[in-house]
Design an enzyme around this catalytic site. Structure first.
Site, PDB file in Angstrom:
ATOM      1  N   CYS A  13       2.338  -2.210  -0.741  1.00 41.84           N
ATOM      2  CA  CYS A  13       2.481  -3.675  -0.803  1.00 41.84           C
ATOM      3  C   CYS A  13       3.736  -3.975  -1.609  1.00 41.84           C
ATOM      4  O   CYS A  13       4.643  -3.127  -1.688  1.00 41.84           O
ATOM      5  CB  CYS A  13       1.229  -4.333  -1.384  1.00 41.84           C
ATOM      6  N   ASN A  16       2.221  -3.227  -5.939  1.00 39.06           N
ATOM      7  CA  ASN A  16       1.280  -2.105  -6.140  1.00 39.06           C
ATOM      8  C   ASN A  16       0.292  -2.379  -7.282  1.00 39.06           C
ATOM      9  O   ASN A  16      -0.128  -1.466  -7.981  1.00 39.06           O
ATOM     10  CB  ASN A  16       2.029  -0.767  -6.374  1.00 39.06           C
ATOM     11  N   CYS A  18      -2.129  -5.308  -6.635  1.00 40.19           N
ATOM     12  CA  CYS A  18      -3.254  -6.060  -6.032  1.00 40.19           C
ATOM     13  C   CYS A  18      -3.698  -5.447  -4.708  1.00 40.19           C
ATOM     14  O   CYS A  18      -4.755  -4.808  -4.623  1.00 40.19           O
ATOM     15  CB  CYS A  18      -2.871  -7.531  -5.803  1.00 40.19           C
ATOM     16  N   ARG A  19      -2.890  -5.635  -3.641  1.00 34.17           N
ATOM     17  CA  ARG A  19      -3.369  -5.251  -2.302  1.00 34.17           C
ATOM     18  C   ARG A  19      -3.389  -3.753  -2.068  1.00 34.17           C
ATOM     19  O   ARG A  19      -4.410  -3.215  -1.609  1.00 34.17           O
ATOM     20  CB  ARG A  19      -2.500  -5.923  -1.223  1.00 34.17           C
ATOM     21  N   SER A  20      -2.277  -3.045  -2.365  1.00 33.87           N
ATOM     22  CA  SER A  20      -2.258  -1.621  -1.984  1.00 33.87           C
ATOM     23  C   SER A  20      -3.194  -0.742  -2.827  1.00 33.87           C
ATOM     24  O   SER A  20      -3.772   0.200  -2.279  1.00 33.87           O
ATOM     25  CB  SER A  20      -0.832  -1.060  -1.919  1.00 33.87           C
ATOM     26  N   ASP A 134      -1.043 -11.917   0.008  1.00 38.28           N
ATOM     27  CA  ASP A 134      -0.895 -11.653  -1.419  1.00 38.28           C
ATOM     28  C   ASP A 134      -1.823 -12.579  -2.221  1.00 38.28           C
ATOM     29  O   ASP A 134      -1.666 -13.800  -2.159  1.00 38.28           O
ATOM     30  CB  ASP A 134       0.574 -11.919  -1.782  1.00 38.28           C
TER      31      ASP A 134
HETATM   32  P1  4NP Z   1       0.706  -7.039  -4.608  1.00 33.57           P
HETATM   33  O1  4NP Z   1       0.766  -8.472  -5.340  1.00 33.57           O
HETATM   34  O2  4NP Z   1       1.984  -6.903  -3.813  1.00 33.57           O
HETATM   35  O3  4NP Z   1      -0.502  -7.169  -3.706  1.00 33.57           O
HETATM   36  O4  4NP Z   1       0.561  -6.017  -5.696  1.00 33.57           O
HETATM   37  C1  4NP Z   1       1.814  -8.876  -6.156  1.00 33.57           C
HETATM   38  C2  4NP Z   1       1.752  -8.624  -7.504  1.00 33.57           C
HETATM   39  C3  4NP Z   1       2.761  -9.047  -8.334  1.00 33.57           C
HETATM   40  C4  4NP Z   1       3.845  -9.731  -7.807  1.00 33.57           C
HETATM   41  C5  4NP Z   1       3.910  -9.969  -6.450  1.00 33.57           C
HETATM   42  C6  4NP Z   1       2.895  -9.539  -5.614  1.00 33.57           C
HETATM   43  N1  4NP Z   1       4.874 -10.202  -8.670  1.00 33.57           N
HETATM   44  O5  4NP Z   1       5.757 -10.922  -8.184  1.00 33.57           O
HETATM   45  O6  4NP Z   1       4.865  -9.883  -9.864  1.00 33.57           O
END
Ligand code: 4NP
Length: 167
Positions: A13, A16, A18-20, A134
């Protein structure tokens, strides 16, 4: 899929956190449940959260369904991942584009890559290749939705892995 070397899958994702990591834990659980020789890992295309544990909200929602994310730590997708893994799974279309940019650089360096890049929801007919959105800036519903989608998508991948084992 070889019966000795594990088939290696990398869930990717943006951050790394939340989703992945959720996809990693869910897909690993489904593969273990079906006794498939599949190794699952995760990474992010961005460097924002390297070394961090998954977001506490992701951990909490996952824990309620029996998935432990607490030991996972964020890392960034590397060029070598395209040699080390058989399958790289993207969470949404923008994420897929970001992965393909890194894949291009891997191709410049290594020419022949091992990894195939697909959407996490590629084979989940009821999800129709939809994005795993997200949840970072939203509420509890978003984190539950990620878990729902990861469970449906993982079952679909298990079916694909099982049918490729039979051949
Ligand atoms: P992820 O979510 O891609 O599912 O881990 C996010 C976590 C943090 C951020 C963006 C997406 N960020 O911009 O910090």
């Amino acid at each position: 899929m070889s019966s000795q070397q594990p088939y290696k899958v990398l869930c990717v994702c943006l951050g790394n956190i939340c989703r992945s990591p959720t996809a990693e834990a869910v897909l690993r659980h489904f593969c273990q449940q079906h006794q498939l020789n599949v190794h699952v890992d995760s990474a992010g295309t961005a460097a924002y959260h390297i070394g961090e544990a998954p977001d506490s909200r992701s951990q909490q929602h996952a824990r309620q369904r029996g998935y432990d994310l607490s030991v996972l730590r964020a890392r960034q997708l590397s060029l070598n991942d395209f040699l080390d893994f058989d399958l790289i799974l993207a969470m949404d279309e923008q994420n897929l584009k970001n992965i393909q940019k890194i894949e291009y650089h891997a191709q410049q360096q290594f020419v022949q890559l091992r990894a195939q890049v697909c959407m996490m929801t590629e084979h989940a007919t009821e999800l129709q290749r939809q994005a795993i959105a997200d949840p970072y800036y939203g509420g509890a519903k978003g984190f539950e939705r990620v878990l729902d989608q990861c469970e449906i998508a993982s079952q679909a991948w298990v079916n694909v892995f099982k049918s490729s084992q039979k051949q």
